[in-house]
Design a protein around this motif. Structure first.
Motif, mmCIF file in Angstrom:
data_model
loop_
_atom_site.group_PDB
_atom_site.id
_atom_site.type_symbol
_atom_site.label_atom_id
_atom_site.label_comp_id
_atom_site.label_asym_id
_atom_site.label_seq_id
_atom_site.Cartn_x
_atom_site.Cartn_y
_atom_site.Cartn_z
ATOM 1 N N ARG A 1 0.819 -1.201 0.000
ATOM 2 C CA ARG A 1 0.000 0.000 0.000
ATOM 3 C C ARG A 1 0.854 1.252 0.000
ATOM 4 O O ARG A 1 0.582 2.216 -0.699
ATOM 5 N N TYR B 1 2.121 1.745 -3.343
ATOM 6 C CA TYR B 1 1.048 2.242 -4.191
ATOM 7 C C TYR B 1 0.922 3.744 -4.043
ATOM 8 O O TYR B 1 0.784 4.471 -5.034
ATOM 9 N N ASN C 1 3.736 5.448 -5.878
ATOM 10 C CA ASN C 1 3.543 5.393 -7.317
ATOM 11 C C ASN C 1 2.432 6.313 -7.779
ATOM 12 O O ASN C 1 2.483 6.864 -8.871
ATOM 13 N N ASN D 1 2.422 0.942 -13.343
ATOM 14 C CA ASN D 1 2.719 0.344 -12.057
ATOM 15 C C ASN D 1 1.569 0.545 -11.082
ATOM 16 O O ASN D 1 1.261 -0.354 -10.303
ATOM 17 N N VAL D 2 0.955 1.708 -11.143
ATOM 18 C CA VAL D 2 -0.198 1.932 -10.279
ATOM 19 C C VAL D 2 -1.258 0.893 -10.570
ATOM 20 O O VAL D 2 -1.826 0.269 -9.666
ATOM 21 N N LEU E 1 -0.126 -2.513 -9.221
ATOM 22 C CA LEU E 1 -0.200 -2.639 -7.770
ATOM 23 C C LEU E 1 -1.647 -2.722 -7.308
ATOM 24 O O LEU E 1 -1.976 -3.469 -6.391
ATOM 25 N N HIS E 2 -2.488 -1.978 -7.993
ATOM 26 C CA HIS E 2 -3.902 -1.996 -7.647
ATOM 27 C C HIS E 2 -4.479 -3.389 -7.815
ATOM 28 O O HIS E 2 -5.115 -3.935 -6.918
ATOM 29 N N MET F 1 -3.048 -5.858 -5.334
ATOM 30 C CA MET F 1 -3.628 -5.753 -4.007
ATOM 31 C C MET F 1 -4.835 -6.667 -3.886
ATOM 32 O O MET F 1 -4.911 -7.497 -2.987
#
Lengths: 958, 144
Positions: A298, A301, A304, A703-704, A707-708, A711
């Protein structure tokens, strides 16, 4: 007195008697005060004197009963006659002393009288009917509060005691509240009384605030809270006069509202933290180490998101909106040769075609100095965002590291190794049987480890073999690393050959070889290392660090091989560029020559931008490589997750019904959540982002996204198909380890990026810096054209080596200085800690000695006192009474066990008194101050009616 | 068990220790006992609330320390003596340590934390030790 002559045979009797005796003393104490008040009142209101006098014996009997019940000695009811006799004695003593109070307390006294009367009636009825236990407790508590309040205030003012205790007693039972309300008229109070009232209110407020931290039963808390709130509400308005009073009430109201708002806002803030509930859920199933990964994710995230905001807001959007549109110039157009396949999915997936000629990559950006009506300095912005990305990342990582170090630096000493293991190793959050089993196992192993370490029995049965094995293991690992490095290098070279041949005539594997090989290596080498590390026979914690270090080295090696191969490719492209450049000049010359020759009056030839020959643009190529790498890495992660975790879990779960051995407990079992591997993956992914973000502004966005998805996917996978890992390592300790790795990666990934920016000239026909010699020339250009002349002159002076070198030197010196100061501070800290500990122990010893001495003194004094007169005996009794009070309340169980000793030595202040008091915290503690006796006190001394006052400070001395 | 009509009713420990938050906890019986008034583990509603308020995340460290001490004090003598430590250790490790190891660990624990040298841990010793523990706050709480 009695206790000394008590033999074991008649012990019980003696004890009873003694208690009773003490009790008498106590009661007298209380009565004395009341008498004083009564007397005063009588003087004021002569007409009522008789009435009150009649009332007195009866009342004292009642209060006496209540006191006795609290002390649990109901055996012998007292008669009012005896009280009366004592009364007068005390009266004569006290009357003179307290006369000056009278004036101030005129209406106070009156209302107190009323209150007490009401209380008496109410209490008498209530108590006789139902003497319930908790009610008693509440009473006790109140007495404690009263005492506390008294102690504090008496130091300041005699009257304060009266005011503070008055409302409190009146608050004790709700019944008399009404009577009192009529009496308390703020207008009639003097300034001094207001002050007292204010103090009392503040006291209550403090109590309300600290109530949550009190180790009382909930019921008591509730009652106290309600009472205090009522009290505060009632008297808060009474403070201040006229206008001021209204203002005060308004202020109080606003404070309340503000506090409520703050609380709501706090709640809102917690509700706004993304994925908080998800992470908490995981934490309660898998413990804190798994949760730490998600918290790290997180955090990543968040970073980023900010990087994305920077690049998106300052680079991509301005170019897309205000720059020249697609197709206007060659660099923004797909070349004619690629046009046919530019929209194919395979090409787009590779980030070729239209994707390549878009804001996603470096090459698309124009070198126009200012774009749009805002005169947005595009190239400058591009450059600064690139620098800002890196700078921001450095700042965040270092700041977080510093904070972590701060937190962990407190409990760094290892002096309580076993105790901490014993009392804090169980994670009360665990609610899952499997996790619990693992936790049991890991606690057991940790104890065994600690025992082994403690015994320090280095059974070096064959140190040579161990050494040999370790060397062998390291050799094998090195071979692995070298092999993987070579493999990557080889693959990259081959792919370059393929690229020169043209990608179309190769298979999917050949096109994606590099990424696939890298991902596969990243997947299998750690397993290999794990096997190899079994050879080494290290301590698990050390082994884990070695393992992490090796994986880190592998990843790093792979990354750098990749970068070196990329550099090769860049050089190739630059050679190609030279040729293209030459060709273009001849082509242009040919073009213009042709037009000139044909017809000089004809309109100038318009060439479609798609037809213009162009250079290879190595920057875009680099960006593409990184984007592809990220994509393939993401895909591998997800697919491993699906196959390795989900599919395995499904198979194990359902095949177990028809299999010859227990799949769940046996070989395949469910997979564990690999915290360290996942964290490493995340870190390296981030490293690639940092490296490539300059050449592909879309990377943070990608990348966002990744990562989203990660998650949600990983949260789901963990909850549905993982079992908690067996090798639990603490989250708090390893946090900074990860951060340190992140910092290393950040540094290593910015190195090549900076190198390329500084040393390689940008392509001549693509990107925001085209036409410049070096990318950072954009700064120079801005300085020259956008700032006044003097500024650039100053800048050029400032940037000359004669100034820069001393500046750097100065910085180094400053760093050295700060570092050495921090070191000395740390040393001082350790020293202070040691001293504090020493002092603690010293204090403890001292107080123990003092207590012992007090005990002896007291016994001696008792001996002496036994020969004295009745009055003196009574006086000493009051002290004993206090003590019994405390013991009775708090050490019932304790007493059962140590009853004999206690009765033989009923000394205040001994170790025994101290201990139970400490376990019960605040309430006893107030007593504790009272009771733990002053060593010098002798019962024969003339004593005041409030023994606690004189004694409280004496405690602080030792 | 009709709370509305009889708010003084108590829930027996057997029911409480089986709630999912406590089921896996090796000290569940001690937790319930130390929060009950009678020491047997029968909890009234108020005591139940008490328990989770102390074990909540926001409870202050001192409060937690007081109740942690109570929980680990098996024989309720206000000291953590060797028996208490042995019991705690056996619960923690599911009795997988040998008696000698248990002995050693208990001895070491007392040696580390006992400041006044009476060979058992008083609350002051315990508090001194626990306030420096880095993990105490993060582990000594239950989320419901």
């Amino acid at each position: 007195t009695q206790c000394l002559c008590a033999t074991t045979g008649v012990e019980d009797e003696a004890a009873t008697f003694q208690q009773e005796h003490r009790h008498t003393g106590r009661r007298r104490d209380n009565d004395r005060e009341k008498k004083r008040k009564n007397e005063r009142r009588r003087k004021r209101r002569a007409s009522k004197a008789e009435e009150a006098g009649d009332e007195l014996p009866e009342r004292s009997e009642k209060t006496d009963k209540s006191r006795r019940r609290r002390a649990k000695t109901d055996q012998e009811p007292k008669t009012g006659v005896k009280e009366d006799g004592e009364q007068f004695k005390v009266k004569s003593e006290k009357a003179a002393k307290s006369r000056k109070d009278v004036k101030n307390e005129k209406n106070k006294k009156a209302e107190q009288e009323e209150a007490e009367a009401g209380e008496r009636n109410a209490k008498g009825k209530k108590r006789r009917e139902s003497a319930q236990k908790d009610e008693k407790e509440v009473k006790q508590e109140k007495v404690a509060v009263n005492k506390k309040a008294q102690k504090v205030k008496k130091k300041k003012h005699k009257e304060v005691v009266e005011t503070s205790s008055e409302p409190e007693t009146s608050e004790a039972d709700g019944d008399e509240e009404d009577d009192e309300e009529k009496e308390v008229r703020p207008e009639t109070l003097s300034a001094e009384e207001l002050e007292m009232l204010k103090e009392a209110v503040d006291e209550r407020k403090k109590l309300i605030q600290s109530l949550r931290g009190k180790p009382w039963p909930m019921k008591k808390k509730l009652v106290t809270l309600r009472e205090s709130q009522k009290f505060v509400e009632k008297y808060e308005g009474a403070l201040g006069k006229g206008k001021g009073r209204k203002f005060y009430a308004y202020k109080v109201m606003m404070t309340k509202k503000w506090m409520k708002f703050q609380r709501d806002f706090e709640n809102f803030k917690t509700a706004c933290i993304p994925w908080e509930m998800k992470i908490k859920e995981i934490e309660s199933h898998f413990g804190s180490s798994v949760a730490s990964y998600f918290i790290f994710l997180r955090w990543m995230y968040g970073i980023n998101l900010i990087l994305f905001g920077l690049t998106f807001g300052l680079v991509m959007v301005p170019e897309a909106l205000m720059g020249r549109p697609y197709g206007s110039i060659p660099r923004k157009t797909v070349p004619r040769a690629e046009e046919a396949s530019a929209m194919d999915f395979a090409v787009l997936w590779d980030f070729g075609g239209y994707a390549q000629y878009s804001v996603l990559f470096y090459g698309y950006y124009n070198n126009q100095r200012a774009v749009g009506w805002l005169k947005f300095r595009m190239p400058l912005s591009y450059f600064l965002v690139g620098v800002g990305t890196v700078a921001y990342s450095y700042m965040v990582v270092i700041r977080t590291m510093a904070r972590n170090a701060n937190e962990s630096g407190v409990g760094d000493d290892n002096s309580f190794n076993f105790s901490w293991k014993m009392f804090t190793s169980w994670d009360y959050l665990i609610g899952n049987p499997e996790t619990a089993d693992n936790k049991f196992a890991s606690i057991t192993t940790s104890f065994k480890e600690a025992i082994l370490e403690e015994q320090e029995s280095h059974k070096d049965d064959n140190i040579h073999l161990t050494r040999f094995l370790r060397v062998l293991a390291n050799f094998l690992v090195l071979c692995c690393l070298a092999g993987s490095g070579y493999l990557i290098y080889f693959v990259v070279r081959r792919s370059q050959k393929f690229a020169i041949d043209g990608l179309e005539n190769h298979t999917w594997w050949e096109r994606n070889e590099v990424n696939m090989v890298m991902s596969l290596l990243g997947m299998f080498c750690p397993m290999l290392f794990d096997v190899i590390s079994a050879l080494e026979n290290y301590h698990p914690r050390v082994a884990l660090q070695w393992q992490l270090g090796r994986i880190f080295a592998l990843f790093l090696g792979n990354l750098y091989t990749f970068i070196i191969a990329l550099m090769d490719e860049i050089n190739l492209k630059r050679d190609e560029e030279k040729i293209v450049k030459f060709n273009i000049s001849t082509w242009e010359a040919g073009l213009f020559n042709g037009t000139l020759w044909e017809n000089s009056t004809a309109p100038p030839v318009t060439i479609q931008p798609a037809d213009v020959p162009r250079g290879p643009c190595w920057e875009t190529m680099v960006g593409q490589e990184f984007v592809r790498l990220i994509i393939s890495d993401t895909m591998t992660t997800y697919i491993t997750l699906l196959i390795g975790d989900f599919l395995r879990a499904v198979l194990v779960r359902f095949l177990n019904y028809c299999w010859c051995w227990d799949l769940e407990a046996g070989f395949p079992s469910y997979s564990e959540f690999d915290v360290s591997g996942n964290v490493l993956g995340l870190i390296f992914n981030q490293g690639m982002i940092w490296m490539g973000a300059f050449y592909a502004p879309c990377l943070p966005a990608l990348n966002v996204l990744r990562l989203h998805v990660s998650m949600y996917l990983q949260c789901w996978a963990v909850m549905c198909c993982n079992v908690p890992q067996e090798r639990v390592f603490k989250a708090s300790g390893s946090n900074n380890f990860y951060m340190a790795m992140l910092l290393v990666i950040l540094f290593l990934s910015t190195l090549p990026a900076i190198y390329t920016i500084v040393t390689i000239p940008p392509s001549f026909d693509c990107g925001p810096f085209s036409g410049k010699k070096r990318m950072f020339d954009v700064i120079q250009e801005t300085l020259e054209s956008d700032f006044p002349a003097w500024f650039s002159r100053v800048f050029s002076y400032a940037s000359n080596p004669g100034l820069v070198l001393p500046f750097i030197l100065l910085m180094v010196l400053a760093i050295y200085y700060l570092q050495s100061t921090s070191k000395s501070y740390r040393e001082a800290n350790v020293e202070l800690k040691k001293k504090l500990q020493m002092q603690n122990e010293e204090n403890k010893k001292k107080s123990k000695r003092a207590a012992l001495k007090a005990q002896l003194d007291l016994e001696e004094a008792r001996k002496a006192a036994s020969q004295n007169t009745e009055q003196q005996k009574n006086n000493s009794g009051s002290l004993q009474d206090l003590e019994v009070d405390e013991e009775e309340k708090h050490c019932t169980s304790h007493r059962m066990r140590h009853g004999k000793n206690e009765r033989d030595h009923p000394s205040p202040g001994g170790d025994k008194d101290h201990q139970p008091a400490a376990t019960r915290a605040p309430v006893p503690r107030t007593y504790h101050h009272d009771v733990r006796g002053p060593p010098g006190y002798l019962p024969g001394f003339p004593r005041q009616s409030e023994p606690r006052m004189s004694r409280a400070p004496s405690l602080q001395r030792h | 068990m009709d709370y509305t009509n009889d708010p003084e009713c108590k829930i027996p420990p057997a029911l409480i220790v089986n709630m999912p938050e406590l089921k896996e906890n090796p000290f569940r019986n001690r937790i319930v006992e130390s929060f009950s008034e009678d020491g047997q583990g029968n909890l009234s509603f108020n005591e139940f609330v008490d328990m989770f308020s102390v074990l909540s995340e926001t409870a202050p460290r001192e409060l937690k320390a007081i109740y942690a001490f109570k929980i680990y004090d098996y024989n309720v003598d206000n000291y953590l003596c060797k028996e208490d430590l042995e019991k705690t250790l056996n619960k923690l490790t599911k009795e997988e340590l040998t008696p000698e190891e248990v002995e050693l660990v208990c001895e070491k624990t007392i040696e580390e934390a006992d400041l006044d040298g009476d060979n058992k841990l008083s609350f002051a010793d315990f508090e001194n030790m626990i306030t420096r523990a880095p993990d105490f706050l993060s582990t000594f709480h239950i989320r419901i």
